[in-house]
Design an enzyme around this catalytic site. Structure first.
Site, PDB file in Angstrom:
ATOM      1  N   ASP A   1      26.003  71.488  55.693  1.00 42.92           N
ATOM      2  CA  ASP A   1      25.440  70.701  54.590  1.00 42.92           C
ATOM      3  C   ASP A   1      25.473  69.221  54.953  1.00 42.92           C
ATOM      4  O   ASP A   1      24.493  68.495  54.772  1.00 42.92           O
ATOM      5  CB  ASP A   1      26.226  70.982  53.311  1.00 42.92           C
ATOM      6  CG  ASP A   1      25.749  70.157  52.132  1.00 42.92           C
ATOM      7  OD1 ASP A   1      24.535  70.174  51.835  1.00 42.92           O
ATOM      8  OD2 ASP A   1      26.592  69.496  51.501  1.00 42.92           O
ATOM      9  N   GLY A   2      26.590  68.771  55.484  1.00 44.09           N
ATOM     10  CA  GLY A   2      26.714  67.370  55.885  1.00 44.09           C
ATOM     11  C   GLY A   2      25.839  67.023  57.074  1.00 44.09           C
ATOM     12  O   GLY A   2      25.236  65.947  57.120  1.00 44.09           O
TER      13      GLY A   2
END
Length: 132
Positions: A24-25
């Site tokens: 996600d990051g």
């Protein structure tokens, strides 16, 4: 881009949700760099554009329409593990299928990042941005 830290992890033993947490990051950083690279504009506008790309409906479309056909068997396996992982909640405005597909995409991005395959991440992201 290279890995920020030289952390060694047993990739095959990593939880698909832990991979998605990292992915996600990673995906978010790609999106933010892409948007900033398109020119200076107000942060509020940048944020609104980023949300359109990182929301689960968009990620689900990216994985199904763009990435799945070009993924290796290993990458498909990582994606399926992430997609099929049991999640405890789904955001109220998201469809369950989209949320699972997005989790699969994020697992794949986390996996490739930890594997150090930055070129493959770039290739995938370039395919996505070509459709934006």
């Amino acid at each position: 881009m290279e890995k920020l830290l030289d952390v060694s992890v047993p990739l095959k033993e990593m939880s698909p949700l832990a991979l998605a947490f990292l992915g996600d990051g990673v995906f978010d950083l790609f999106v933010r760099e892409f948007l900033v690279g398109q020119g200076n504009c107000p942060v509020k506008k940048l944020h609104a554009r980023a949300v359109e790309v990182v929301k689960c409906e968009a990620q689900s479309r990216f994985i199904k329409e763009i990435l799945l056909p070009i993924m290796t068997e290993e990458e498909q396996d990582v994606y399926r593990r992430g997609r099929n992982a049991k999640v405890n909640h789904v955001p109220k405005n998201a469809q369950l299928e989209d949320y699972h597909n997005a989790t699969g995409l994020e697992s794949l991005f986390g996996y490739l990042y930890l594997k150090g395959d930055i070129d493959r991440l770039r290739e995938f992201f370039n395919k996505i941005t070509a459709q934006l």
